[in-house]
Motif scaffolding. Structure first.
Motif, PDB file in Angstrom:
ATOM      1  N   ASN A 256     132.570  35.980  10.307  1.00 57.02           N
ATOM      2  CA  ASN A 256     131.820  36.004   9.046  1.00 57.02           C
ATOM      3  C   ASN A 256     132.163  34.829   8.144  1.00 57.02           C
ATOM      4  N   ILE A 257     132.704  33.766   8.723  1.00 53.41           N
ATOM      5  CA  ILE A 257     133.209  32.656   7.910  1.00 53.41           C
ATOM      6  C   ILE A 257     132.104  31.874   7.211  1.00 53.41           C
ATOM      7  N   GLY A 258     130.855  32.085   7.617  1.00 56.24           N
ATOM      8  CA  GLY A 258     129.744  31.460   6.896  1.00 56.24           C
ATOM      9  C   GLY A 258     129.706  31.873   5.444  1.00 56.24           C
ATOM     10  N   ASN A 259     130.384  33.002   5.129  1.00 58.56           N
ATOM     11  CA  ASN A 259     130.526  33.455   3.746  1.00 58.56           C
ATOM     12  C   ASN A 259     131.964  33.243   3.288  1.00 58.56           C
ATOM     13  N   LEU A 260     132.575  32.164   3.791  1.00 56.65           N
ATOM     14  CA  LEU A 260     133.967  31.791   3.530  1.00 56.65           C
ATOM     15  C   LEU A 260     134.914  32.697   4.306  1.00 56.65           C
ATOM     16  N   SER A 261     136.164  32.271   4.452  1.00 54.74           N
ATOM     17  CA  SER A 261     137.035  32.870   5.468  1.00 54.74           C
ATOM     18  C   SER A 261     137.386  34.333   5.230  1.00 54.74           C
ATOM     19  N   PHE A 262     137.319  34.797   3.976  1.00 53.33           N
ATOM     20  CA  PHE A 262     137.588  36.221   3.739  1.00 53.33           C
ATOM     21  C   PHE A 262     136.328  37.072   3.889  1.00 53.33           C
ATOM     22  N   GLY A 263     135.193  36.415   4.107  1.00 56.48           N
ATOM     23  CA  GLY A 263     133.948  37.136   4.330  1.00 56.48           C
ATOM     24  C   GLY A 263     133.379  37.794   3.093  1.00 56.48           C
ATOM     25  N   ASN A 264     133.914  37.442   1.900  1.00 57.86           N
ATOM     26  CA  ASN A 264     133.438  38.091   0.677  1.00 57.86           C
ATOM     27  C   ASN A 264     133.153  37.075  -0.430  1.00 57.86           C
ATOM     28  N   GLN A 286     126.803   9.182   6.783  1.00 62.68           N
ATOM     29  CA  GLN A 286     126.038   8.050   6.246  1.00 62.68           C
ATOM     30  C   GLN A 286     126.811   6.744   6.413  1.00 62.68           C
ATOM     31  N   VAL A 287     128.087   6.744   6.090  1.00 68.41           N
ATOM     32  CA  VAL A 287     128.892   5.522   6.150  1.00 68.41           C
ATOM     33  C   VAL A 287     129.195   5.127   7.595  1.00 68.41           C
ATOM     34  N   ALA A 288     129.516   6.110   8.440  1.00 71.31           N
ATOM     35  CA  ALA A 288     129.863   5.812   9.839  1.00 71.31           C
ATOM     36  C   ALA A 288     128.642   5.571  10.705  1.00 71.31           C
ATOM     37  N   GLY A 289     127.473   6.051  10.251  1.00 73.61           N
ATOM     38  CA  GLY A 289     126.246   5.852  11.011  1.00 73.61           C
ATOM     39  C   GLY A 289     126.138   6.727  12.247  1.00 73.61           C
ATOM     40  N   VAL A 290     126.762   7.898  12.215  1.00 76.76           N
ATOM     41  CA  VAL A 290     126.719   8.816  13.360  1.00 76.76           C
ATOM     42  C   VAL A 290     126.510  10.246  12.865  1.00 76.76           C
ATOM     43  N   LYS A 291     126.035  11.099  13.772  1.00 75.51           N
ATOM     44  CA  LYS A 291     125.865  12.519  13.462  1.00 75.51           C
ATOM     45  C   LYS A 291     127.133  13.261  13.850  1.00 75.51           C
ATOM     46  N   ILE A 292     127.698  14.024  12.910  1.00 78.66           N
ATOM     47  CA  ILE A 292     128.953  14.729  13.154  1.00 78.66           C
ATOM     48  C   ILE A 292     128.744  16.246  13.204  1.00 78.66           C
ATOM     49  N   ILE A 293     128.146  16.779  12.154  1.00 77.90           N
ATOM     50  CA  ILE A 293     127.947  18.230  12.065  1.00 77.90           C
ATOM     51  C   ILE A 293     126.518  18.559  12.454  1.00 77.90           C
ATOM     52  N   ASP A 294     126.361  19.198  13.608  1.00 81.58           N
ATOM     53  CA  ASP A 294     125.047  19.524  14.152  1.00 81.58           C
ATOM     54  C   ASP A 294     124.837  21.035  14.056  1.00 81.58           C
ATOM     55  N   PRO A 295     123.851  21.500  13.268  1.00 75.86           N
ATOM     56  CA  PRO A 295     123.629  22.942  13.113  1.00 75.86           C
ATOM     57  C   PRO A 295     123.263  23.642  14.417  1.00 75.86           C
ATOM     58  N   ASP A 296     122.775  22.893  15.410  1.00 73.12           N
ATOM     59  CA  ASP A 296     122.428  23.499  16.694  1.00 73.12           C
ATOM     60  C   ASP A 296     123.667  23.663  17.582  1.00 73.12           C
ATOM     61  N   LYS A 297     124.582  22.682  17.530  1.00 68.11           N
ATOM     62  CA  LYS A 297     125.768  22.734  18.389  1.00 68.11           C
ATOM     63  C   LYS A 297     126.905  23.539  17.765  1.00 68.11           C
ATOM     64  N   THR A 298     127.055  23.426  16.447  1.00 63.08           N
ATOM     65  CA  THR A 298     128.131  24.170  15.765  1.00 63.08           C
ATOM     66  C   THR A 298     127.549  24.876  14.538  1.00 63.08           C
ATOM     67  N   PRO A 299     126.724  25.908  14.763  1.00 58.48           N
ATOM     68  CA  PRO A 299     126.042  26.576  13.633  1.00 58.48           C
ATOM     69  C   PRO A 299     126.990  27.268  12.662  1.00 58.48           C
ATOM     70  N   LEU A 300     128.121  27.798  13.177  1.00 54.85           N
ATOM     71  CA  LEU A 300     129.053  28.489  12.298  1.00 54.85           C
ATOM     72  C   LEU A 300     129.755  27.497  11.370  1.00 54.85           C
ATOM     73  N   ILE A 301     130.180  26.358  11.929  1.00 56.65           N
ATOM     74  CA  ILE A 301     130.805  25.318  11.104  1.00 56.65           C
ATOM     75  C   ILE A 301     129.808  24.800  10.069  1.00 56.65           C
ATOM     76  N   PHE A 302     128.571  24.619  10.476  1.00 56.62           N
ATOM     77  CA  PHE A 302     127.530  24.124   9.570  1.00 56.62           C
ATOM     78  C   PHE A 302     127.343  25.068   8.382  1.00 56.62           C
ATOM     79  N   SER A 303     127.187  26.362   8.665  1.00 58.48           N
ATOM     80  CA  SER A 303     126.978  27.335   7.586  1.00 58.48           C
ATOM     81  C   SER A 303     128.236  27.481   6.727  1.00 58.48           C
ATOM     82  N   TRP A 304     129.402  27.368   7.363  1.00 57.63           N
ATOM     83  CA  TRP A 304     130.676  27.458   6.645  1.00 57.63           C
ATOM     84  C   TRP A 304     130.815  26.301   5.646  1.00 57.63           C
TER      85      TRP A 304
END
Length: 341
Positions: A256-264, A286-304
């Protein structure tokens, strides 16, 4: 010991990391079953229990694995209150123990083995480095543990185990190292939401993954920013692989970390650690010119990360976008110029 409360320690007799946990359990008077592991032919259990590092030691308690020696020791100390404490009760003293234990692990272990593994001029340099670091430890002991000749608590009870920023000064006493400081804050001020969960196993998992973010993701993230071409491609590949490992860990331990680590909606230590490294990921991309956080590959990290970025405390403390972009561009340009000379 009943099957559901069985305590099993997987290790290798020659490992100082295993020995750390073994001594902690024995000092607390806790019976356990020991399983010797062959590091050249790792058992399936080790690969299952510690899929991130695939290393020993691993402590299995009521069927739940805990990895990383210092994480295990704190878990043991918080779970079993019988026997002598492995860390002092005073928050400042606990912070000092954590700082110097990390110094011994991060600075002395590797240098000591470098002395053993080398010879000639290379060994002389390793010895010089080791003696310098031992001098730093000696000075620290004189200041914070003057009675350590009678063990670290200075009362005969069994032992627990150069200046950098940040440093927190409280009532005239300095505390160093960010994660040490955060635990000190959590133990000293009980008002406001807790920064770590109360359950010892959950605390152990938070400590493990915070260390993973600090030790694995931080340097790799900056390697992406500091490089270009083929070298950057390799750094991006490594970073995405490690983010995948984190994503899997979050699914298992913090679904439930998409709502922060305590889930609340409350932020804790894990959110802070992730937010510091990847909170400005759009700027980094933007500065590095690469994609790092991909909502398709790491959806939980993205929402978090989105939840972290919207927290009022984070919003209030985030520098202006143009200021962050300018700073990171200078950092990247300096790194690229330095590598070109």
């Amino acid at each position: 010991m009943s099957e559901e409360n069985k305590l099993i320690l997987h290790g290798t007799w020659s490992s100082p990391y295993y020995k750390t946990v073994e001594l902690a359990l024995k000092l607390k008077g806790i019976p356990f079953e020991y399983v010797e592991e062959d590091l050249k032919n790792k058992s399936q259990k080790i690969l299952t229990y510690n899929p991130v590092y695939k290393k020993i030691p691993v402590l299995v308690h009521t069927g739940k694995p805990i990895s990383e020696s210092l994480v295990i020791v704190e878990y043991v100390d918080e779970t079993w209150k019988n026997g002598p404490p492995l860390l002092p009760q005073n928050p400042y003293s606990r912070a000092q123990v954590r700082f110097w234990v990390s110094f011994i692990r991060d600075q002395l272990y590797k240098t000591m083995f470098a002395v053993i593994q080398t010879q000639g001029e290379e060994q002389e340099k390793a010895v010089e480095e080791l003696l310098e670091k031992l001098g730093v430890l000696e000075d620290g002991l004189k200041e914070f543990f003057p009675n350590i000749g009678n063990l670290s608590f200075g009362n005969g009870k069994p032992i627990s185990e150069s200046l950098v920023i940040p440093v927190l000064v409280h009532t005239g006493k300095p505390i160093s190292e960010s994660l040490v400081i955060v635990e000190y804050v959590d133990e000293t001020w009980k008002n406001g939401p807790p920064l770590l969960p109360q359950n010892p196993y959950s605390r152990a998992q938070v400590r493990f993954w915070v260390s993973f973010i600090r030790d694995q993701l931080y340097k790799t993230m900056f390697a992406v920013i500091q490089t270009q071409g083929e070298e950057q491609e390799k750094a991006v590949e490594e970073l995405l692989e490690k983010l995948g490992v984190l994503e899997d860990g979050l699914k298992e331990f913090f679904p439930n970390i998409g709502n922060l680590s305590f889930g609340n909606g409350d932020m804790g230590l894990l959110d802070i650690a992730m937010g510091v490294v990847f909170g400005p990921y759009r700027v980094q991309e933007q500065v590095a010119g690469v994609k790092i956080i991909d909502p398709d590959k790491t959806p939980l990290i993205f929402s978090w990360l989105n939840a972290i970025s919207k927290h009022p405390v984070v919003v209030d403390s985030t520098p202006p976008l143009d200021k962050m972009v300018a700073m990171l561009k200078i950092f990247r340009q300096n790194a690229l110029s330095s590598s070109a000379t």
